[in-house]
Design a protein around this motif. Structure first.
Motif, PDB file in Angstrom:
ATOM      1  N   MET A   1      51.484 -26.611 -27.292  1.00  0.00           N
ATOM      2  CA  MET A   1      52.872 -26.856 -27.652  1.00  0.00           C
ATOM      3  C   MET A   1      53.175 -28.341 -27.517  1.00  0.00           C
ATOM      4  SD  MET A   1      55.525 -25.211 -28.570  1.00  0.00           S
ATOM      5  CE  MET A   1      57.264 -25.380 -28.709  1.00  0.00           C
ATOM      6  N   SER A   2      53.801 -28.909 -28.511  1.00  0.00           N
ATOM      7  CA  SER A   2      54.145 -30.322 -28.509  1.00  0.00           C
ATOM      8  C   SER A   2      55.417 -30.567 -27.720  1.00  0.00           C
ATOM      9  CB  SER A   2      54.351 -30.818 -29.938  1.00  0.00           C
ATOM     10  OG  SER A   2      53.163 -30.653 -30.681  1.00  0.00           O
ATOM     11  N   GLU A   3      55.447 -31.707 -27.065  1.00  0.00           N
ATOM     12  CA  GLU A   3      56.659 -32.110 -26.363  1.00  0.00           C
ATOM     13  C   GLU A   3      57.052 -33.488 -26.880  1.00  0.00           C
ATOM     14  OE1 GLU A   3      58.493 -32.928 -21.921  1.00  0.00           O
ATOM     15  OE2 GLU A   3      56.403 -32.339 -22.130  1.00  0.00           O
ATOM     16  N   VAL A   4      58.317 -33.609 -27.260  1.00  0.00           N
ATOM     17  CA  VAL A   4      58.832 -34.882 -27.761  1.00  0.00           C
ATOM     18  C   VAL A   4      59.882 -35.377 -26.772  1.00  0.00           C
ATOM     19  CG1 VAL A   4      60.014 -36.065 -29.636  1.00  0.00           C
ATOM     20  CG2 VAL A   4      58.386 -34.237 -30.153  1.00  0.00           C
ATOM     21  N   ARG A   5      59.621 -36.543 -26.220  1.00  0.00           N
ATOM     22  CA  ARG A   5      60.551 -37.181 -25.295  1.00  0.00           C
ATOM     23  C   ARG A   5      61.160 -38.404 -25.969  1.00  0.00           C
ATOM     24  NH1 ARG A   5      57.087 -37.277 -19.652  1.00  0.00           N
ATOM     25  NH2 ARG A   5      56.753 -35.030 -19.531  1.00  0.00           N
ATOM     26  N   LEU A   6      62.205 -38.919 -25.340  1.00  0.00           N
ATOM     27  CA  LEU A   6      62.872 -40.125 -25.833  1.00  0.00           C
ATOM     28  C   LEU A   6      62.884 -41.170 -24.735  1.00  0.00           C
ATOM     29  CD1 LEU A   6      66.011 -38.537 -27.536  1.00  0.00           C
ATOM     30  CD2 LEU A   6      63.765 -38.938 -28.533  1.00  0.00           C
ATOM     31  N   LYS A   7      62.786 -42.441 -25.148  1.00  0.00           N
ATOM     32  CA  LYS A   7      62.829 -43.516 -24.163  1.00  0.00           C
ATOM     33  C   LYS A   7      63.254 -44.807 -24.854  1.00  0.00           C
ATOM     34  CE  LYS A   7      60.051 -44.780 -20.207  1.00  0.00           C
ATOM     35  NZ  LYS A   7      58.710 -44.658 -19.600  1.00  0.00           N
ATOM     36  N   ARG A   8      64.054 -45.571 -24.137  1.00  0.00           N
ATOM     37  CA  ARG A   8      64.459 -46.874 -24.667  1.00  0.00           C
ATOM     38  C   ARG A   8      63.273 -47.834 -24.643  1.00  0.00           C
ATOM     39  NH1 ARG A   8      68.602 -50.097 -22.416  1.00  0.00           N
ATOM     40  NH2 ARG A   8      68.839 -50.908 -24.519  1.00  0.00           N
ATOM     41  N   ALA A   9      63.219 -48.717 -25.601  1.00  0.00           N
ATOM     42  CA  ALA A   9      62.154 -49.716 -25.676  1.00  0.00           C
ATOM     43  C   ALA A   9      62.201 -50.665 -24.490  1.00  0.00           C
ATOM     44  CB  ALA A   9      62.275 -50.496 -26.984  1.00  0.00           C
TER      45      ALA A   9
ATOM     46  N   TYR B   1      71.871 -38.996 -41.867  1.00  0.00           N
ATOM     47  CA  TYR B   1      70.504 -39.351 -41.497  1.00  0.00           C
ATOM     48  C   TYR B   1      69.553 -38.187 -41.803  1.00  0.00           C
ATOM     49  CZ  TYR B   1      66.710 -41.264 -38.592  1.00  0.00           C
ATOM     50  OH  TYR B   1      65.512 -41.750 -38.120  1.00  0.00           O
ATOM     51  N   ALA B   2      69.962 -36.973 -41.484  1.00  0.00           N
ATOM     52  CA  ALA B   2      69.138 -35.802 -41.807  1.00  0.00           C
ATOM     53  C   ALA B   2      68.905 -35.710 -43.318  1.00  0.00           C
ATOM     54  CB  ALA B   2      69.782 -34.526 -41.278  1.00  0.00           C
ATOM     55  N   ALA B   3      69.923 -36.040 -44.095  1.00  0.00           N
ATOM     56  CA  ALA B   3      69.779 -36.021 -45.552  1.00  0.00           C
ATOM     57  C   ALA B   3      68.765 -37.078 -46.006  1.00  0.00           C
ATOM     58  CB  ALA B   3      71.131 -36.257 -46.230  1.00  0.00           C
ATOM     59  N   GLU B   4      68.787 -38.265 -45.383  1.00  0.00           N
ATOM     60  CA  GLU B   4      67.794 -39.295 -45.713  1.00  0.00           C
ATOM     61  C   GLU B   4      66.384 -38.817 -45.370  1.00  0.00           C
ATOM     62  OE1 GLU B   4      70.196 -43.532 -45.135  1.00  0.00           O
ATOM     63  OE2 GLU B   4      68.539 -43.050 -43.781  1.00  0.00           O
ATOM     64  N   LEU B   5      66.259 -38.152 -44.251  1.00  0.00           N
ATOM     65  CA  LEU B   5      64.937 -37.725 -43.779  1.00  0.00           C
ATOM     66  C   LEU B   5      64.370 -36.554 -44.573  1.00  0.00           C
ATOM     67  CD1 LEU B   5      65.569 -37.959 -39.942  1.00  0.00           C
ATOM     68  CD2 LEU B   5      64.127 -39.481 -41.328  1.00  0.00           C
ATOM     69  N   ALA B   6      65.235 -35.781 -45.225  1.00  0.00           N
ATOM     70  CA  ALA B   6      64.803 -34.581 -45.940  1.00  0.00           C
ATOM     71  C   ALA B   6      63.741 -34.881 -46.994  1.00  0.00           C
ATOM     72  CB  ALA B   6      66.002 -33.883 -46.562  1.00  0.00           C
TER      73      ALA B   6
ATOM     74  N   ALA C   1      66.786 -41.598 -32.648  1.00  0.00           N
ATOM     75  CA  ALA C   1      65.710 -40.863 -31.983  1.00  0.00           C
ATOM     76  C   ALA C   1      66.184 -39.467 -31.559  1.00  0.00           C
ATOM     77  CB  ALA C   1      65.189 -41.646 -30.781  1.00  0.00           C
ATOM     78  N   VAL C   2      67.442 -39.340 -31.172  1.00  0.00           N
ATOM     79  CA  VAL C   2      67.999 -38.033 -30.805  1.00  0.00           C
ATOM     80  C   VAL C   2      67.968 -37.105 -32.017  1.00  0.00           C
ATOM     81  CG1 VAL C   2      70.103 -36.820 -30.073  1.00  0.00           C
ATOM     82  CG2 VAL C   2      69.439 -38.962 -28.953  1.00  0.00           C
ATOM     83  N   VAL C   3      68.369 -37.630 -33.166  1.00  0.00           N
ATOM     84  CA  VAL C   3      68.360 -36.831 -34.401  1.00  0.00           C
ATOM     85  C   VAL C   3      66.928 -36.430 -34.746  1.00  0.00           C
ATOM     86  CG1 VAL C   3      68.929 -36.804 -36.863  1.00  0.00           C
ATOM     87  CG2 VAL C   3      70.465 -37.947 -35.243  1.00  0.00           C
ATOM     88  N   LEU C   4      65.999 -37.376 -34.643  1.00  0.00           N
ATOM     89  CA  LEU C   4      64.596 -37.074 -34.951  1.00  0.00           C
ATOM     90  C   LEU C   4      64.049 -35.986 -34.030  1.00  0.00           C
ATOM     91  CD1 LEU C   4      63.240 -40.669 -35.560  1.00  0.00           C
ATOM     92  CD2 LEU C   4      63.359 -38.822 -37.251  1.00  0.00           C
ATOM     93  N   ARG C   5      64.302 -36.093 -32.735  1.00  0.00           N
ATOM     94  CA  ARG C   5      63.822 -35.085 -31.790  1.00  0.00           C
ATOM     95  C   ARG C   5      64.375 -33.706 -32.157  1.00  0.00           C
ATOM     96  NH1 ARG C   5      66.326 -35.588 -26.241  1.00  0.00           N
ATOM     97  NH2 ARG C   5      68.006 -34.773 -27.513  1.00  0.00           N
ATOM     98  N   ASP C   6      65.663 -33.650 -32.497  1.00  0.00           N
ATOM     99  CA  ASP C   6      66.279 -32.369 -32.852  1.00  0.00           C
ATOM    100  C   ASP C   6      65.663 -31.798 -34.130  1.00  0.00           C
ATOM    101  OD1 ASP C   6      67.842 -32.718 -30.618  1.00  0.00           O
ATOM    102  OD2 ASP C   6      69.670 -33.226 -31.731  1.00  0.00           O
ATOM    103  N   ILE C   7      65.399 -32.643 -35.098  1.00  0.00           N
ATOM    104  CA  ILE C   7      64.770 -32.184 -36.342  1.00  0.00           C
ATOM    105  C   ILE C   7      63.350 -31.715 -36.083  1.00  0.00           C
ATOM    106  CG2 ILE C   7      63.888 -32.961 -38.586  1.00  0.00           C
ATOM    107  CD1 ILE C   7      66.455 -34.673 -38.823  1.00  0.00           C
ATOM    108  N   LEU C   8      62.604 -32.447 -35.252  1.00  0.00           N
ATOM    109  CA  LEU C   8      61.223 -32.054 -34.946  1.00  0.00           C
ATOM    110  C   LEU C   8      61.167 -30.741 -34.182  1.00  0.00           C
ATOM    111  CD1 LEU C   8      59.837 -35.539 -33.931  1.00  0.00           C
ATOM    112  CD2 LEU C   8      59.131 -34.183 -35.928  1.00  0.00           C
TER     113      LEU C   8
END
Length: 121
Positions: A1-9, A69-74, A106-113
Motif C-alpha cells: 500500500m502506498s503512503e503519500v505524505r506532505l512536507k514543506r520544502a 486545479y483538479a480540472a487542470e490535472l484531469a 500538494a494537499v489537492v494532489l494527495r487527495d486525488i492520489l
C-alpha cells in the motif's frame, strides 16, 4: 500500500520521507538543491501560472481552487507520472513551498492520489 505524505520544502529532509517529489512549478526560494534531497521535480503537475496567481494562497478561494486545479490535472500527463512514482516507491512525500500547509496544491494532489484513477473514455 502506498503512503503519500506532505512536507514543506523548508523543513529538513528525513529518511522517513521516502521518495521526495517537488510538486511546484517554481523552485522554492532560498532552498539549495543540494540540501533539498529532491528525487524528482514534477513541475508540470503544479498548478498553471494563471491558476496559481488567481489563487494567491487566499483561503477564501480554496474550494474553487480545488475544483479548478483538479480540472487542470484531469488531462495532465504529468499526473500519470506522479501516480507511477507513487506505485513504484510506496512511501512518497510531496514537497511544496507554500507557507499554508492546509491550502496548497500538494494537499489537492494527495487527495486525488487517494482516489482511484478515473478511466478515460
Amino acid at each position: 500500500m502506498s503512503e503519500v505524505r506532505l512536507k514543506r520544502a523548508y523543513d529538513s529532509p528525513a529518511a522517513a520521507d521516502g521518495t521526495r517529489i517537488l510538486v511546484d512549478r517554481l523552485w522554492p526560494r532560498g532552498v539549495k538543491q543540494s540540501d533539498a534531497k529532491i528525487a524528482l521535480w514534477l513541475k508540470d503537475v503544479g498548478p498553471s501560472t494563471e491558476l496559481r496567481r488567481w489563487f494567491a494562497h487566499d483561503p477564501a478561494k480554496w474550494p474553487e481552487f480545488q475544483k479548478r486545479y483538479a480540472a487542470e490535472l484531469a488531462h495532465n500527463p504529468a499526473m500519470d507520472a506522479l501516480r507511477a512514482e507513487v506505485r513504484q516507491h510506496g512511501q512518497v512525500t510531496l514537497i511544496f513551498g507554500a507557507r499554508d500547509t492546509e491550502h496548497n496544491n500538494a494537499v489537492v494532489l494527495r487527495d486525488i492520489l487517494a482516489r482511484p484513477p478515473v478511466a478515460s473514455r
